[in-house]
Scaffold this motif. Structure first.
Motif, PDB file in Angstrom:
ATOM      1  N   ASP A 100       0.841  -1.205   0.000  1.00  0.00           N
ATOM      2  CA  ASP A 100       0.000   0.000   0.000  1.00  0.00           C
ATOM      3  C   ASP A 100       0.878   1.258   0.000  1.00  0.00           C
ATOM      4  N   HIS A 111       0.855   3.951  -3.075  1.00  0.00           N
ATOM      5  CA  HIS A 111       0.645   5.394  -2.893  1.00  0.00           C
ATOM      6  C   HIS A 111       1.853   6.199  -3.352  1.00  0.00           C
ATOM      7  N   GLN A 113      -9.810   7.072  -4.911  1.00  0.00           N
ATOM      8  CA  GLN A 113      -8.664   6.558  -4.144  1.00  0.00           C
ATOM      9  C   GLN A 113      -8.950   6.625  -2.643  1.00  0.00           C
ATOM     10  N   VAL A 114      -9.485   7.770  -2.195  1.00  0.00           N
ATOM     11  CA  VAL A 114      -9.783   7.956  -0.770  1.00  0.00           C
ATOM     12  C   VAL A 114     -10.882   6.987  -0.322  1.00  0.00           C
ATOM     13  N   SER A 158     -11.666   4.029  -1.595  1.00  0.00           N
ATOM     14  CA  SER A 158     -11.174   2.653  -1.457  1.00  0.00           C
ATOM     15  C   SER A 158     -10.144   2.548  -0.336  1.00  0.00           C
ATOM     16  N   ASP A 159      -9.354   3.625  -0.104  1.00  0.00           N
ATOM     17  CA  ASP A 159      -8.396   3.620   1.017  1.00  0.00           C
ATOM     18  C   ASP A 159      -9.118   3.447   2.345  1.00  0.00           C
ATOM     19  N   SER A 171      -8.371   0.299   4.642  1.00  0.00           N
ATOM     20  CA  SER A 171      -7.765   0.511   5.960  1.00  0.00           C
ATOM     21  C   SER A 171      -8.716   0.047   7.058  1.00  0.00           C
ATOM     22  N   GLY A 177      -5.413   6.363  10.584  1.00  0.00           N
ATOM     23  CA  GLY A 177      -5.882   5.826   9.296  1.00  0.00           C
ATOM     24  C   GLY A 177      -6.978   6.691   8.700  1.00  0.00           C
ATOM     25  N   SER A 220      -5.538  10.142   7.711  1.00  0.00           N
ATOM     26  CA  SER A 220      -4.728  10.033   6.498  1.00  0.00           C
ATOM     27  C   SER A 220      -5.599  10.221   5.254  1.00  0.00           C
ATOM     28  N   ALA A 221      -6.749   9.521   5.224  1.00  0.00           N
ATOM     29  CA  ALA A 221      -7.648   9.653   4.057  1.00  0.00           C
ATOM     30  C   ALA A 221      -8.250  11.057   3.984  1.00  0.00           C
ATOM     31  N   PHE A 234      -0.077   9.110   7.139  1.00  0.00           N
ATOM     32  CA  PHE A 234      -0.065   7.896   6.313  1.00  0.00           C
ATOM     33  C   PHE A 234       1.071   6.959   6.747  1.00  0.00           C
ATOM     34  N   HIS A 262       0.757   3.258   8.995  1.00  0.00           N
ATOM     35  CA  HIS A 262       1.331   2.040   8.420  1.00  0.00           C
ATOM     36  C   HIS A 262       2.397   1.448   9.351  1.00  0.00           C
TER      37      HIS A 262
END
Lengths: 147, 139
Positions: B15, B19, B53-54, B56-57, B61, B93, B96-97, B118, B122
């Motif tokens: 991931d 990114h 993207q956000v 699905s992130d 997450s 998490g 981050s989005a 982010f 992780h």
């Protein structure tokens, strides 16, 4: 089960994440219907009803496929947490989650009816989206109540 | 259980790589992706691409953290730090989005915040997963 209080933390965050996922999903749908091009929300909703955007079968399948998995998983996980609760009955959980599953299917496949010309207006998609979001919010509210 | 944690650790690693390719690795490259560069004819990222993207992130997450934290609580629930670790990783998490999307509207000053949140969630995910694997495989 040990550490029940600790397990409530991920469930609480599931509620917050689910709201954000719902909001971004609705926003994405409205963007695909022209909300971005200096249109008001009201104007976009009218456009969806009268002249919904044409979508290819490939485009519909590209959207439907991940959503069948993702929405099914999210509803299942949210609903199964309610089964551990003593505040919400199992029958209520079963009825609400079945309704949400049904409305999710309607939401995912309603645009196929528009693209294949079975319905001319986009009201079906708007109704399905509104019904699914409302029912899912009810499910999340019940889950929050059951914590 | 060890296998699913191993898969999640692999997911977290890839991931970061994904990114790095899609969004960028530093403030300058992320700003270039989000806002483009008119002088060099670089188009800015489309809002619907970023929002997808956000979207699905958030989903990925949520599920990776649900599994990771549930297993961590089961194995290390008696540790006092676990409560804070779970709160911390979920908040980061989510932030981050949200900060990635906010940076698109608010400005480039939010990009370092996105990079920090982010990377931190992780790394915290790696720590949680690593401690679970250590307990499962070596205890």
């Amino acid at each position: 089960m040990k550490f029940i209080a600790l397990y409530k933390i991920p469930i609480t965050y599931l509620l917050l994440y689910a709201v954000l996922i719902l909001a971004s999903g609705v926003w994405l749908f409205l963007l695909s219907q022209g909300l971005d091009s200096a249109q008001s929300l009201n104007h976009t909703l009218k456009d969806i009803i009268h002249t919904p955007e044409a979508k290819s079968v490939r485009g519909l399948i590209e959207v439907a496929t991940p959503h069948l998995f993702a929405m099914g998983m999210l509803i299942f996980v949210a609903a199964h947490f309610m089964l551990f609760s003593t505040r919400v009955s199992k029958k209520m959980t079963a009825v609400v989650s079945l309704i949400v599953f049904g409305l999710a299917l309607l939401d995912i496949f309603s645009y196929f009816a528009i693209s294949f010309g079975w319905v001319v207006s986009g009201w079906l998609k708007l109704f399905a989206l509104f019904a699914f979001v409302s029912s899912f919010v009810v499910l999340l509210a019940l889950l929050a109540f059951s914590l | 259980m060890a296998a699913v944690v191993f898969f999640i650790l692999l997911y977290l690693g890839l991931d970061i790589a994904l990114h790095a390719y899609v969004i960028g690795t530093d403030v300058h490259s992320v700003a270039l992706t989000l806002f483009g560069d008119a002088e060099n004819f670089v188009e800015p990222m489309l809002l619907d691409t970023l929002l997808l993207q956000v979207h699905s992130d958030l989903f990925m997450s949520l599920f990776s953290l649900l599994i990771l934290t549930s297993i961590s609580i089961r194995l290390h629930g008696s540790r006092r730090i676990m409560r804070w670790a779970v709160h911390f990783v979920f908040v980061l998490g989510m932030l981050s989005a949200v900060t990635l999307l906010s940076a698109y509207f608010v400005g480039a000053w939010l990009i370092p915040v996105w990079i920090a949140t982010f990377v931190t969630w992780h790394v915290l995910g790696f720590v949680l997963g690593g401690s679970v694997l250590k307990t499962l495989l070596f205890s």
